[in-house]
Write a protein that holds these residues in place. Structure first.
Motif, mmCIF file in Angstrom:
data_model
loop_
_atom_site.group_PDB
_atom_site.id
_atom_site.type_symbol
_atom_site.label_atom_id
_atom_site.label_comp_id
_atom_site.label_asym_id
_atom_site.label_seq_id
_atom_site.Cartn_x
_atom_site.Cartn_y
_atom_site.Cartn_z
ATOM 1 N N GLY A 1 -6.148 0.672 -0.009
ATOM 2 C CA GLY A 1 -7.000 -0.237 0.762
ATOM 3 C C GLY A 1 -7.155 -1.582 0.074
ATOM 4 O O GLY A 1 -7.078 -2.646 0.708
ATOM 5 N N GLU A 2 -7.364 -1.543 -1.235
ATOM 6 C CA GLU A 2 -7.496 -2.791 -2.004
ATOM 7 C C GLU A 2 -6.212 -3.611 -1.912
ATOM 8 O O GLU A 2 -6.249 -4.827 -1.734
ATOM 9 C CB GLU A 2 -7.821 -2.502 -3.479
ATOM 10 N N ARG B 1 -9.787 -2.561 4.663
ATOM 11 C CA ARG B 1 -9.707 -1.747 3.443
ATOM 12 C C ARG B 1 -10.110 -0.305 3.749
ATOM 13 O O ARG B 1 -9.449 0.647 3.353
ATOM 14 C CB ARG B 1 -10.635 -2.344 2.370
ATOM 15 N N SER C 1 0.839 -1.208 0.000
ATOM 16 C CA SER C 1 0.000 0.000 0.000
ATOM 17 C C SER C 1 0.870 1.253 0.000
ATOM 18 O O SER C 1 0.565 2.236 -0.678
ATOM 19 C CB SER C 1 -0.918 0.009 1.224
#
Ligand code: FAD
Ligand code: FES
Ligand code: FES
Lengths: 333, 211
Positions: free
Chosen positions: A300-301, A321, A282
């Motif tokens: 988040g994904e 997420r 991230s």
């Protein structure tokens, strides 16, 4: 399933005045010694008679482990510093508020007044099967009660599990990972220094441990470098009750922004895996991007890649997420 | 750590014989006072060891020096209630989960069920019994609780009152929200929180008047 009994079983008690003496005692008791900080994690084990140390090494009189000092390179926090002292120290409040926010939301004033920073980092998991004395993998047995089909596992892990699905309960851990802190460990053969994120040990490596600490080692100092002093911070703890409760999940970030663009960032989450996680994937996505909703969504994904729910904790996947998304979006210049 | 004693779990690996032996052993240790004083004392010779503790200590409680014989594994709540007769400090959960045992250690609210007496023997302990003055004048917090009728069954009261005493010291002019924070480590089973908070606000007011 608390079995209330009137007294803790007997143990030898030592209150050495130096870290060296404490370590000597731990060596002498060779695995049957127990380091005592504030005791907020230890007393349950003893009262339930699930863990019975032969000797307790109380660090209350080791002056070198007390207090907070501001150095040229940042801040050094002694192992025995209480969570209240951490939460209220002016330099930490001014420049490292991600840690003071985390510390001030732990449990209750009374627990923060006695609980120490080292104890918070070295504490054992709160999986209630394990804490209740069930002979699970972590207790040396050969099953995990928390991942059985009928198990109650709403608080358990969605990532990084390996037989054991318990999570680390430490709220200061993600804040210290975000701050790129280093932990000083002292043992019989001297000192070693580990990065905050390498201090914690997952079940794949050793299922009966939570940290890299050997039974004859002390965590002596938590070093926060000045790298992230005064950075943009975000901390959020999600819990069922606003006081006294362990986190379902926490997120902590430290970021440097310039003109709305995230130049550098460290993101950590706890409550998702057996160890506090640093979210490097991230971080890579976010660097060089605007601190926006869209960047947050992507981060988040990336954070939940590979997440797998147990029967009762699927909510933790969108929770993770969304916490990462909010942390990015909430990171203001 | 020695063997794990598990009682009452549906799945367990210990044999029935071992289980029964465990129950007998536990029965023998929980009931008799003899256990408290004649219990297993491994490594008696270790007293000479650097850093080991003495049993007979002097504890400063409510401004008095009290001589007391304290076991290594004894909690402060146990010493106060069962050795010093200070039963105003209550034991609710014995697990840092209710606040009934709150006392002040050097003025700082702490759960007496979750501190070894030996760890705090150099400190000043204040319990609910230590609040009123020698001539019977109540502490402003006690007066405020009386004025406002702050509790129902009042089992939780000593703990709450000790937290309030620390609160008015630290923050003589709290908002209701700040009082809520300061008292967040105390539970009231009768859920009389609103009146307890009103008492806390009144306590702050009385303390300011006295200051
Ligand atoms: C009701 C309740 C609610 C809680 N809520 C939270 C929460 O919301 N968030 C959270 O993060 N925690 C929570 N805790 C957990 C925890 O007990 C406290 O946060 C506290 O910081 C633990 O520190 P301690 O010094 O009291 O621990 P101790 O019990 O003294 O120590 C914990 C462990 O660390 C080891 N240890 C301690 N110091 C050292 C050292 N210097 N070197 C090596 N090993 C060491 C001990 O041997 C022990 O295994 C809660 C605890 C309770 C009882
Ligand atoms: S008896 Fe100490 S907190 Fe409940
Ligand atoms: S008044 Fe009954 S528990 Fe608080």
């Amino acid at each position: 399933m608390a079995i209330i009994r009137d007294m803790i079983p007997a143990f030898e008690l030592f209150q050495p005045t130096s870290a060296d003496d404490a370590i000597e005692l731990l060596v002498r008791y060779d695995g049957d010694g127990w380091v005592l900080g504030g005791g907020m994690d230890s007393f349950d084990w003893w009262k339930e008679r699930i863990k019975r140390p032969t000797a307790v090494v109380d660090l209350v009189n080791v002056a070198s482990l007390q207090g907070i000092s501001v150095t040229a390179d940042g801040v050094e926090i002694g192992a025995m510093t209480t969570l209240t002292e951490v939460a209220t120290h002016p330099e930490l409040v001014a420049n490292y508020s991600v840690l003071t926010e985390a510390a001030s939301q732990i449990a209750t004033p009374q627990i923060r007044n006695r609980g120490t920073l080292a104890g918070n980092l070295a504490q054992d998991t709160r999986c209630w099967y394990y804490r209740g004395g069930w002979p699970c993998y972590r207790a040396g047995g050969n099953t995990c009660y928390a991942s059985a089909p009928t198990a109650m596992n709403r608080e358990h892990a969605i990532l990084g599990t390996n037989r054991c699905v318990a999570v680390s309960p430490s709220d200061t851990a993600p804040a210290l990972i975000a701050l790129d802190a280093q932990f000083v460990i002292q043992g019989p053969s001297g000192e070693r220094v580990v990065d905050a994120e390498d201090f914690f040990m997952g079940p794949a490596k050793d299922i009966e441990r939570m940290t890299v600490l050997d039974s004859d080692e002390l965590l002596t100092t938590i070093r926060i470098p000045s790298t992230w002093a005064g950075a943009s911070f975000y901390y959020e703890k999600v819990e069922d009750r606003k006081a006294w409760d362990f986190a379902l999940m926490t997120v902590a970030t430290a970021a440097r922004l310039s003109g709305g663009v995230i130049e550098d960032i460290r993101i950590a989450v706890n409550g998702a895996a057996p160890v506090p996680l640093r979210l490097e994937a991230s971080e890579r996505i976010v660097r060089g991007q605007a601190a926006s909703e869209q960047t947050g969504m992507q981060a988040g994904e990336a954070a939940i890649q590979g997440a797998q729910a147990l029967r009762h904790n699927d909510y933790k996947i969108p929770l993770m997420r969304n916490l990462v998304r909010r942390a990015i979006r909430g990171t203001e210049a | 750590m020695s063997d794990v004693e598990i009682i009452g779990t549906p799945e367990r690996t210990v044999s029935r014989r071992k289980f029964i032996m465990g129950v007998i052993a536990a029965g023998a240790t929980t009931s008799s006072a003899g256990y408290l004083f004649n219990g297993p004392q491994p490594l008696l010779g270790a007293l000479a060891v650097q850093g080991s503790v003495e049993r007979l200590i002097t504890l400063n409680v409510n401004g008095q020096q009290r001589r007391v014989d304290v076991l290594n594994q004894e909690t402060l709540a146990f010493t106060l209630r069962y050795k010093l007769g200070l039963t105003g400090t209550k034991l609710g959960c014995d697990r840092a989960e209710c606040g009934a045992c709150t006392v002040l250690i050097d003025g700082v609210p702490s759960y007496a069920c979750s501190a070894l007496t030996q760890s705090v023997r150099e400190r000043q302990i204040t319990t609910i019994e230590g609040l009123e003055e020698a001539d019977g004048t109540l502490h402003p917090v006690q007066q405020a609780v009386l004025d406002e009728g702050g509790f129902q069954c009042a089992f939780c009261a000593p703990g709450f009152i000790m937290s309030m005493v620390a609160m008015v010291e630290d923050n003589p002019n709290p908002t209701r929200e700040e009082a809520r924070q300061a008292l967040s480590g105390n539970l009231c089973r009768c859920a009389d929180y609103d009146k307890i908070l009103t008492s806390a606000m009144r306590a702050a007011e009385l303390s300011r008047q006295q200051a």
